[in-house]
Design an enzyme around this catalytic site. Structure first.
Site, mmCIF file in Angstrom:
data_model
loop_
_atom_site.group_PDB
_atom_site.id
_atom_site.type_symbol
_atom_site.label_atom_id
_atom_site.label_comp_id
_atom_site.label_asym_id
_atom_site.label_seq_id
_atom_site.Cartn_x
_atom_site.Cartn_y
_atom_site.Cartn_z
ATOM 1 N N ASP A 52 -14.685 14.870 -28.179
ATOM 2 C CA ASP A 52 -13.493 14.869 -27.019
ATOM 3 C C ASP A 52 -13.082 13.540 -26.328
ATOM 4 O O ASP A 52 -12.578 12.819 -25.111
ATOM 5 C CB ASP A 52 -12.651 15.515 -26.204
ATOM 6 C CG ASP A 52 -14.124 16.210 -25.431
ATOM 7 O OD1 ASP A 52 -14.855 15.747 -25.296
ATOM 8 O OD2 ASP A 52 -13.587 17.365 -23.904
ATOM 9 N N HIS A 68 4.037 6.573 5.315
ATOM 10 C CA HIS A 68 2.697 7.666 5.452
ATOM 11 C C HIS A 68 1.878 7.010 6.913
ATOM 12 O O HIS A 68 0.945 7.735 7.727
ATOM 13 C CB HIS A 68 2.061 7.681 4.345
ATOM 14 C CG HIS A 68 0.519 6.922 3.658
ATOM 15 N ND1 HIS A 68 1.224 6.168 3.164
ATOM 16 C CD2 HIS A 68 -0.069 6.481 4.242
ATOM 17 C CE1 HIS A 68 0.372 5.433 3.010
ATOM 18 N NE2 HIS A 68 -1.074 5.379 3.162
ATOM 19 N N GLU A 97 0.926 5.215 12.486
ATOM 20 C CA GLU A 97 -0.244 5.128 13.284
ATOM 21 C C GLU A 97 -0.154 4.380 13.140
ATOM 22 O O GLU A 97 -1.087 3.402 13.570
ATOM 23 C CB GLU A 97 -0.929 5.326 11.251
ATOM 24 C CG GLU A 97 -2.452 5.595 11.966
ATOM 25 C CD GLU A 97 -3.248 6.425 12.240
ATOM 26 O OE1 GLU A 97 -4.397 6.682 12.390
ATOM 27 O OE2 GLU A 97 -3.024 8.121 11.019
ATOM 28 N N ASP A 98 0.184 2.555 12.546
ATOM 29 C CA ASP A 98 -0.802 1.135 12.345
ATOM 30 C C ASP A 98 0.856 0.858 13.015
ATOM 31 O O ASP A 98 0.847 -0.944 13.314
ATOM 32 C CB ASP A 98 0.062 1.408 10.370
ATOM 33 C CG ASP A 98 -1.879 2.157 10.679
ATOM 34 O OD1 ASP A 98 -2.471 2.243 11.308
ATOM 35 O OD2 ASP A 98 -2.077 2.096 9.067
ATOM 36 N N ASP A 110 -2.307 8.407 -1.530
ATOM 37 C CA ASP A 110 -3.180 7.165 -0.559
ATOM 38 C C ASP A 110 -4.588 6.734 -0.438
ATOM 39 O O ASP A 110 -4.354 5.705 -1.124
ATOM 40 C CB ASP A 110 -3.102 7.791 1.105
ATOM 41 C CG ASP A 110 -3.686 7.110 1.769
ATOM 42 O OD1 ASP A 110 -3.550 6.196 1.892
ATOM 43 O OD2 ASP A 110 -4.367 7.178 2.995
ATOM 44 N N HIS A 151 0.795 -1.388 -0.182
ATOM 45 C CA HIS A 151 -0.027 0.063 0.053
ATOM 46 C C HIS A 151 1.173 1.633 -0.064
ATOM 47 O O HIS A 151 0.426 2.111 -0.826
ATOM 48 C CB HIS A 151 -1.210 -0.120 1.219
ATOM 49 C CG HIS A 151 -1.780 1.397 1.414
ATOM 50 N ND1 HIS A 151 -2.293 1.358 0.158
ATOM 51 C CD2 HIS A 151 -2.030 2.157 2.712
ATOM 52 C CE1 HIS A 151 -2.886 3.268 1.024
ATOM 53 N NE2 HIS A 151 -2.345 2.839 2.113
HETATM 54 MN MN MN Z 1 -2.659 4.565 4.058
#
Ligand code: MN
Length: 508
Positions: free
Chosen positions: A263, A76, A80-81, A142, A52
């Site tokens: 277009d 990123h 957090e994780d 993301d 990811h």
């Molecule tokens: Mn993410």
């Protein structure tokens, strides 16, 4: 979905294609750091988690952003994780990258909590993020990867993420001039939000009389030959397919008539100078007959959003038409990458322009915003609280406000220098009145000390506490908190009694 998993080499290749002098060692370090931090974690899809952030970084590379932002994209989700802290990221990669990662973490804390608060939260989120537009751009990258893997998550959640992308993220990308990512976000979300319309637009696109992308290859070859013969220099000639959601919107505008849309596919000629654009137009017109009224000179007269290009549509043969677009490299980059294209010249300028655009957007959307408010009005039984919420929605509070979070992820906006007491009263009068202590970012925080944007604030209350401390008036900042504290101070013992024995004091 790709058949094989992306690797660091894919990222390096994507970056080098755009910037041969990119700082590969920084990306290698960031990748190794993220890879070891996420070790053992899996995505819902069952893939290793690192896939990811890697795709996020590849998306960023394709948005032509600088290396430090790509590194922040790799990192990123680390703070957090995983057990790795923001301080460790800062030690390893410096303050700038750590501050971007921090910004993304905070955005992630915002949760969907009913439609009304949801819109308000998102509006505030983007205002809070406007202090560093790079955070929004990383969030786009993301989000795009998350949209591409929606099949792996529960349907209801997938729908919500797609809707949010279509209604909030894409319009912001558009306002930042980022046509490429806007189109990608919209198309990835379209299928989930409006499956029937998606299928319909796709079918119509197939039935159009315009050349299809594979057929365009031949036109490209012929175009290059023509230009080579006349010695007009060109940078690239390539084909482009209109994004499906953008086609859908245009169809609605033209009574669902596909023959009015010229277009669907186009041949794009990127030329060294504006003069070359006009010269190339002449060459194309001498080879293929132009359709009447289809020449559009957005070079001398740019669109309101700044878009510049020279357009024409020609009859390729009796049954097919094709649109040509001529533009310089700078015009091309501005149209595709918008604000990120400014970085090539000045990163500081990019951040500044981002702030201006978002502010403009919030101002312009005020009308729409008020319509939404009118819609929820019916649901609000108490007219007074409705008026109060209208007051809160006033949009002039951009500069001197801070945005802090509840532990559950709601955004609370407060005037600058507000304290935990102001926060407590903003949550609820009872929370203010019974407040005994505050925790900010998990640490005890004195009640008289100002909060900062991004703080996560938790209020400790004690129900046995009957009234606020009059000393709080020395530092409470908001009018709301001050009036509540004063109310009690004024009431004195009588007020206490009223609290204990309701109805014992008559109103004036
Ligand atoms: Mn993410």
């Amino acid at each position: 979905m790709p058949e094989r998993l992306a690797t660091l080499d894919d990222l390096i290749k994507a970056v080098k294609e755009i910037r041969p002098d990119a700082d590969i060692s920084l990306l290698e370090r960031a990748f190794a750091f993220a890879d070891s931090a996420h070790k053992g974690q899996l995505r819902m899809s069952g893939e290793p988690y690192i896939i990811h952030p890697l795709h996020t970084a590849i998306n960023l590379a394709e948005m032509h952003v600088p290396d430090n932002m790509i590194a922040a994209g790799l990192l990123h989700d680390v703070a957090e994780d995983t057990p790795i802290t923001l301080d460790q990221i800062q030690d390893e990669f410096g303050e700038d990258i750590a501050s971007m990662v921090n910004g993304i973490c905070k955005v992630g804390k915002i949760k969907y909590r009913g439609v009304e608060r949801y819109i308000e939260n998102l509006r505030k989120m983007f205002m809070a993020m406007a202090s560093d537009v790079r955070v929004i751009i990383i969030k786009f990258a993301d989000r795009l990867h998350n949209l591409e893997t929606l099949d792996c998550i529960p349907q209801k959640k997938a729908y919500r993420i797609a809707l949010e992308s279509l209604e909030i993220y894409a319009p912001i990308a558009n306002r930042l001039g980022m046509g490429d990512i806007k189109g990608k976000l919209e198309d990835a979300a379209f299928r989930y939000v409006m499956p029937k319309e998606h299928a319909w637009a796709k079918e119509l696109a197939g039935e159009s009389m315009q050349l299809k992308l594979p057929q365009i290859e031949k036109v490209i070859e012929q175009t290059k030959e023509e230009l080579d013969q006349t010695d007009i220099p060109y940078v690239t000639v390539h084909g482009r397919q209109k994004h499906l959601y953008s086609l859908y919107r245009k169809l609605l505008k033209y009574n669902r008539d596909i023959t009015k849309i010229y277009d669907l596919t186009a041949v794009r000629c990127v030329m060294p100078t504006p003069a070359d654009c006009y010269a190339a137009l002449g060459v194309i017109h001498s080879r293929w007959t132009p359709l009447k009224g289809r020449i559009k000179d957005y070079i001398s007269q740019p669109k309101p959003n700044g878009y510049q290009s020279l357009h024409t549509t020609v009859f390729y043969d009796r049954s097919a038409i094709v649109e040509f677009q001529f533009r310089t490299k700078q015009m091309h980059e501005a149209a595709e990458f918008g604000i990120a294209a400014h970085w090539a010249y000045d990163e500081h300028k990019m951040i500044q322009i981002g702030q201006e655009r978002i502010k403009e957007m919030i101002d312009e959307d005020q009308l729409d915003w008020m319509n939404q408010v009118a819609n929820v009005q019916a649901e609000i039984s108490n007219p007074k609280s409705f008026l109060e919420s209208l007051e809160e929605m006033k949009l002039d509070a951009f500069n001197d406000h801070i945005f802090v979070y509840t532990p559950k992820g709601d955004v609370i906006d407060l005037p600058e220098d507000s304290t935990p007491i102001d926060f407590a009263y903003k949550i609820h009068t009872d929370v203010g009145n019974t407040c005994v202590a505050a925790k900010v970012n998990d640490a005890i925080h004195p009640l008289d000390q100002p909060l900062k944007s991004g703080d996560i604030v938790e209020i400790r209350t004690d129900k046995s506490r009957k009234s606020p401390n009059p000393d709080w008036l020395k530092f409470a900042k908001t009018r709301h908190a001050r009036s509540k504290i004063r109310q009690y101070a004024r009431m004195g013992i009588a007020g206490w009694l009223k609290d204990i024995i309701p109805g014992s004091i008559k109103k004036k």
